[in-house]
Motif scaffolding. Structure first.
Motif, PDB file in Angstrom:
ATOM      1  N   THR A  88     -75.949  -0.087   0.516  1.00 47.66           N
ATOM      2  CA  THR A  88     -74.929  -0.627  -0.543  1.00 47.66           C
ATOM      3  C   THR A  88     -73.554  -0.621  -0.433  1.00 47.66           C
ATOM      4  O   THR A  88     -72.977  -0.209   0.597  1.00 47.66           O
ATOM      5  CB  THR A  88     -75.558  -0.080  -1.865  1.00 47.66           C
ATOM      6  OG1 THR A  88     -74.926   1.136  -1.703  1.00 47.66           O
ATOM      7  CG2 THR A  88     -76.918  -0.097  -1.901  1.00 47.66           C
ATOM      8  N   LYS A  89     -72.965  -1.372  -1.272  1.00 47.91           N
ATOM      9  CA  LYS A  89     -71.310  -1.526  -1.208  1.00 47.91           C
ATOM     10  C   LYS A  89     -70.648  -0.035  -1.256  1.00 47.91           C
ATOM     11  O   LYS A  89     -69.909   0.368  -0.489  1.00 47.91           O
ATOM     12  CB  LYS A  89     -70.901  -2.337  -2.290  1.00 47.91           C
ATOM     13  CG  LYS A  89     -69.416  -2.547  -2.425  1.00 47.91           C
ATOM     14  CD  LYS A  89     -69.065  -3.541  -3.416  1.00 47.91           C
ATOM     15  CE  LYS A  89     -67.533  -3.598  -3.650  1.00 47.91           C
ATOM     16  NZ  LYS A  89     -67.225  -4.488  -4.641  1.00 47.91           N
ATOM     17  N   ASP A  90     -71.174   0.809  -2.206  1.00 50.17           N
ATOM     18  CA  ASP A  90     -70.603   2.117  -2.466  1.00 50.17           C
ATOM     19  C   ASP A  90     -70.742   3.065  -1.122  1.00 50.17           C
ATOM     20  O   ASP A  90     -69.993   3.816  -0.967  1.00 50.17           O
ATOM     21  CB  ASP A  90     -71.186   2.676  -3.585  1.00 50.17           C
ATOM     22  CG  ASP A  90     -70.737   1.846  -5.052  1.00 50.17           C
ATOM     23  OD1 ASP A  90     -69.746   1.217  -4.913  1.00 50.17           O
ATOM     24  OD2 ASP A  90     -71.452   1.912  -5.923  1.00 50.17           O
ATOM     25  N   GLU A  91     -72.141   2.836  -0.840  1.00 51.58           N
ATOM     26  CA  GLU A  91     -72.570   3.629   0.566  1.00 51.58           C
ATOM     27  C   GLU A  91     -71.577   3.467   1.458  1.00 51.58           C
ATOM     28  O   GLU A  91     -71.231   4.110   2.532  1.00 51.58           O
ATOM     29  CB  GLU A  91     -73.902   3.502   0.661  1.00 51.58           C
ATOM     30  CG  GLU A  91     -74.969   4.209  -0.343  1.00 51.58           C
ATOM     31  CD  GLU A  91     -76.270   3.802  -0.067  1.00 51.58           C
ATOM     32  OE1 GLU A  91     -77.197   4.615  -0.752  1.00 51.58           O
ATOM     33  OE2 GLU A  91     -76.793   3.010   0.844  1.00 51.58           O
ATOM     34  N   ARG A  92     -71.461   1.969   1.789  1.00 52.52           N
ATOM     35  CA  ARG A  92     -70.435   1.750   2.961  1.00 52.52           C
ATOM     36  C   ARG A  92     -69.322   2.057   2.619  1.00 52.52           C
ATOM     37  O   ARG A  92     -68.472   2.563   3.714  1.00 52.52           O
ATOM     38  CB  ARG A  92     -70.772  -0.120   2.957  1.00 52.52           C
ATOM     39  CG  ARG A  92     -69.883  -0.500   4.117  1.00 52.52           C
ATOM     40  CD  ARG A  92     -70.383  -0.368   5.416  1.00 52.52           C
ATOM     41  NE  ARG A  92     -69.681  -0.854   6.567  1.00 52.52           N
ATOM     42  CZ  ARG A  92     -69.960  -0.560   7.971  1.00 52.52           C
ATOM     43  NH1 ARG A  92     -71.188   0.068   8.334  1.00 52.52           N
ATOM     44  NH2 ARG A  92     -69.206  -1.418   8.862  1.00 52.52           N
ATOM     45  N   LEU A  93     -68.713   2.121   1.525  1.00 50.79           N
ATOM     46  CA  LEU A  93     -67.067   2.600   1.537  1.00 50.79           C
ATOM     47  C   LEU A  93     -67.096   3.852   1.682  1.00 50.79           C
ATOM     48  O   LEU A  93     -66.248   4.317   2.100  1.00 50.79           O
ATOM     49  CB  LEU A  93     -66.963   2.349  -0.239  1.00 50.79           C
ATOM     50  CG  LEU A  93     -66.616   0.726  -0.469  1.00 50.79           C
ATOM     51  CD1 LEU A  93     -66.468   0.786  -1.892  1.00 50.79           C
ATOM     52  CD2 LEU A  93     -65.502   0.171   0.332  1.00 50.79           C
ATOM     53  N   ASP A  94     -68.197   4.806   1.222  1.00 47.78           N
ATOM     54  CA  ASP A  94     -68.434   6.358   1.535  1.00 47.78           C
ATOM     55  C   ASP A  94     -68.178   6.317   3.173  1.00 47.78           C
ATOM     56  O   ASP A  94     -67.451   7.262   3.430  1.00 47.78           O
ATOM     57  CB  ASP A  94     -69.407   6.905   1.060  1.00 47.78           C
ATOM     58  CG  ASP A  94     -69.417   6.796  -0.647  1.00 47.78           C
ATOM     59  OD1 ASP A  94     -68.025   6.699  -1.063  1.00 47.78           O
ATOM     60  OD2 ASP A  94     -70.284   7.059  -1.279  1.00 47.78           O
ATOM     61  N   VAL A  95     -69.019   5.772   3.769  1.00 40.74           N
ATOM     62  CA  VAL A  95     -69.222   5.797   5.268  1.00 40.74           C
ATOM     63  C   VAL A  95     -67.745   5.530   5.747  1.00 40.74           C
ATOM     64  O   VAL A  95     -67.309   6.332   6.719  1.00 40.74           O
ATOM     65  CB  VAL A  95     -70.152   4.859   5.841  1.00 40.74           C
ATOM     66  CG1 VAL A  95     -70.043   5.157   7.298  1.00 40.74           C
ATOM     67  CG2 VAL A  95     -71.584   5.485   5.272  1.00 40.74           C
ATOM     68  N   LEU A  96     -67.040   4.405   5.430  1.00 42.56           N
ATOM     69  CA  LEU A  96     -65.629   4.034   5.933  1.00 42.56           C
ATOM     70  C   LEU A  96     -64.678   4.987   5.763  1.00 42.56           C
ATOM     71  O   LEU A  96     -63.836   5.293   6.554  1.00 42.56           O
ATOM     72  CB  LEU A  96     -65.475   2.554   5.431  1.00 42.56           C
ATOM     73  CG  LEU A  96     -66.251   1.312   5.957  1.00 42.56           C
ATOM     74  CD1 LEU A  96     -65.738   0.137   5.229  1.00 42.56           C
ATOM     75  CD2 LEU A  96     -66.114   1.068   7.474  1.00 42.56           C
ATOM     76  N   LEU A  97     -64.676   5.715   4.741  1.00 43.93           N
ATOM     77  CA  LEU A  97     -63.831   6.596   4.269  1.00 43.93           C
ATOM     78  C   LEU A  97     -63.936   7.782   5.027  1.00 43.93           C
ATOM     79  O   LEU A  97     -63.160   8.806   5.671  1.00 43.93           O
ATOM     80  CB  LEU A  97     -63.696   7.024   2.632  1.00 43.93           C
ATOM     81  CG  LEU A  97     -62.999   8.184   2.080  1.00 43.93           C
ATOM     82  CD1 LEU A  97     -61.766   7.563   2.257  1.00 43.93           C
ATOM     83  CD2 LEU A  97     -63.356   8.603   0.692  1.00 43.93           C
ATOM     84  N   THR A  98     -65.302   8.255   5.467  1.00 45.02           N
ATOM     85  CA  THR A  98     -65.569   9.558   6.293  1.00 45.02           C
ATOM     86  C   THR A  98     -64.989   9.122   7.654  1.00 45.02           C
ATOM     87  O   THR A  98     -64.439   9.981   8.434  1.00 45.02           O
ATOM     88  CB  THR A  98     -67.035   9.687   6.231  1.00 45.02           C
ATOM     89  OG1 THR A  98     -67.316   9.987   4.735  1.00 45.02           O
ATOM     90  CG2 THR A  98     -67.464  10.921   7.223  1.00 45.02           C
TER      91      THR A  98
END
Length: 623
Positions: free
Chosen positions: A345-355
């Motif tokens: 999802t959008k939030d999960e993708r943002l967490d992955v990009l931040l990591t």
């Protein structure tokens, strides 16, 4: 009288009995006894012995060491039987008697085997022979004067037919013959039943083998059809080009037979166009398969880098150990798998990009700066609500740059073990050769060398391109034969190394040129059913100790004990002649020549290979 007895406060005389003082049978009385002369004969009170009852459990202290004691709880087992008297001895000086103690432990019962056992004493009967003559008086009374004996109950006995000893023995012989005939009839029926069962089992086995071979052939056809319709590996595309070559040859022969002149040229041009279309279709399949195989290769490469170190101990157990480099590789592998996922999802993708951004920021260089810029761009587009389909190109660029980041030894030290290009530039000069086809320098592992090659020629890529363009040969059948050969030799022992020195081209020469691509016994030409096995099974496999047979023939051949008795002389000489040719060809290879003890065939051995003897001058004079 020294003592006096009182009963019911009355003195009892010495001559009185118990019945005189009124004691009934089985009664109980009580006397009082006193001393008449207490000074000289003093009576001492006698304490009645109290009964001692041993408890059921006692505690025994046992010394286990110099200053250590241990309390042991002992359970007392009450004996239900009287202790046996085991004898003893008497002290000669003190006259004290010592008895042998009987153990309290109950005798162990023998296990019940379910079979009634008898001792020899009760089973054996003692016999004694003694002659004796019993006396028996008998008398008879006959009719006489003055005595009448009735004959009403008398019986008249007449003698029967007299049987001689010969007649008796003949009768017993006829009875024995009758018994033997019935027994032999029963044995014959059992033998015929066993033959019938063996025949039925053999027919059933033949039927199963026929069905199995038919199923294997059908499965082989299905697998080949699947490989042609869904090619994945290089062998599948070689199979397609080989099938295309066979189709083109058949069409050319048909056109040459049926047409001539301008019609033949037009048909050949049409055939060329069809072949071009087929090649274009095959290449489209190759590109699609390359994309799928690339993802699998990347994942396999990352898994190999993240594998822990393993070693096998003396007891056969495998020990695994993770180092700081393998743990780093695991983190990068998991992060790459998260980056390439499309179901987030959008939030999960943002967490992955931040990591990912925090991970690559640990090192500062142009590559990490590009990755951070692309991450910021995707985050900005996601916040603006851009669709996923419009972000595929950007995400692929991020995954590609991050894969390049993973393959950099400075960021992932574990990857240096699996890189084809060494980190030290000095090592680039080692094992590097020039390809004559593409004029590029390649590593020695990129060249497919034959065992008898004396110089480096074309690299693997150029050889594959040449094969697809001109020869279009399929080596999958020879690879299958070589794989079966290596597996069978590995079962004999791990010392076999000639089979691992041979390549597909060498095996093709051995199968096609020396053995004619057919079985040495039946002439079967289907390479799917042919195997290379040992000629003499007690010797290691080698090109000069092998024979090409079908699977069933190979199984029967390996069960033979004496080859000279099993095969005809012509077959043996034919096989030995092929062995001599293989010895001559493969003796030129240095690696295989080390395994060859006798590099030259003796003249006597050459004479044995000849089917007919040479004609000499002496032979001509005799004729």
């Amino acid at each position: 009288m020294i003592f006096s007895y009182l009963f019911l406060e009355k003195s009892v005389d010495d001559d009185q009995t118990l019945m005189d003082i009124g004691v009934q049978p089985h009664g109980m009385i009580q006397f009082e006894m006193s001393s008449l002369d207490p000074e000289n004969y003093l009576m001492r009170p006698i304490k009645p012995q109290q009964e001692y009852n041993m408890p059921d459990v006692i505690t025994v202290r046992v010394q286990t060491d110099t200053d250590l004691y241990q309390d042991v709880v002992v359970e007392i087992e009450r004996a239900t039987r009287r202790k046996a008297f085991l004898g003893g001895y008497c002290h000669k000086v003190t006259k004290a008697e010592y008895h042998h103690a009987a153990v309290q432990t109950m005798p162990k019962k023998r296990p019940d085997r379910g079979v009634e056992m008898y001792s020899r004493d009760t089973q054996t009967v003692e016999l004694k022979n003694q002659d004796q003559q019993c006396s028996k008086n008998a008398s008879t009374q006959m009719t006489k004067i003055g005595c009448y004996v009735s004959n009403m109950e008398d019986k008249l006995i007449t003698p029967g037919t007299y049987i001689t000893a010969g007649e008796y023995h003949n009768k017993r012989l006829r009875a024995v013959i009758t018994l033997q005939s019935y027994v032999r009839r029963w044995l014959a029926k059992c033998f015929t039943n066993s033959l019938r069962q063996a025949k039925e089992q053999h027919l059933a086995w033949l039927e199963n083998e026929k069905r199995r071979k038919k199923e294997e052939k059908e499965q082989q056809i299905r697998d080949e059809y699947h490989r042609r319709m869904n090619p994945e590996s290089k062998a599948d595309f070689d199979l397609l080009y080989n099938a295309l070559k066979k189709w083109r040859i058949e069409e050319e022969e048909r056109i040459s037979v049926t047409l001539s002149g301008a019609e033949r040229k037009a048909a050949l041009c049409s055939l060329l166009e069809q072949e071009t279309q087929f090649i274009s279709s095959i290449e489209r399949h190759r590109m699609a398969a390359g994309t799928r195989n690339q993802d699998k290769a990347i994942q396999a490469f990352l898994n190999k880098c993240a594998e822990p170190k393993k070693w096998r101990a003396f007891d056969g157990k495998v020990t695994e150990m993770d180092t700081q480099f393998t743990l780093r590789s695991k983190e990068l592998r998991d992060l790459y798998s998260s980056i390439t996922q499309t179901q987030f999802t959008k939030d999960e993708r943002l967490d992955v990009l931040l990591t990912l951004k925090h991970t690559v920021k640990e090192h500062s260089c142009k590559l990490t700066q590009d990755i951070v810029d692309l991450i910021d761009r995707e985050v900005d587009l996601l916040m603006r609500g851009v669709k996923k389909c419009n972000l595929e190109g950007l995400r692929k660029r991020i995954a590609t740059l991050f894969l390049q980041y993973i393959k950099t030894p400075a960021f992932n030290p574990q990857v240096s073990r699996f890189m084809q290009v060494p980190r030290d530039p000095a090592n680039l000069k080692k094992n590097i050769y020039l390809c004559r086809g593409c004029n590029e320098y390649q590593s020695s592992t990129d060249f497919a060398l034959k065992t008898n090659a004396s110089a480096v020629g074309l690299c693997r890529r150029c050889m594959d391109l040449d094969n697809e363009a001109r020869r279009r040969e399929d080596f999958s059948l020879y690879k299958n034969i070589l794989r079966c050969l290596r597996d069978s030799e590995a079962e004999y022992g791990p010392e076999a190394k000639i089979t691992y020195l041979l390549q597909e081209q060498d095996l093709r020469y051995l199968v096609d040129v020396l053995w004619g691509a057919q079985s040495a016994l039946s002439g079967w030409k289907d390479l799917h059913d042919l195997l290379l096995v040992r000629w003499e099974k007690h010797l290691d496999w080698s090109p000069w100790n092998c024979i090409l047979l079908t699977k069933d023939e190979a199984t029967a051949h390996l069960k033979l004990e004496d080859i000279e008795k099993a095969y005809d002389v012509v077959v043996i000489r034919n096989v030995k002649q092929k062995h001599a040719l293989a010895r001559k060809y493969f003796s030129q290879i240095p690696a295989i020549a080390e395994c060859l003890h006798d590099t030259e065939i003796q003249p006597a051995a050459l004479s044995n290979l000849l089917v007919s003897k040479p004609i000499t001058k002496a032979t001509k004079q005799n004729h």
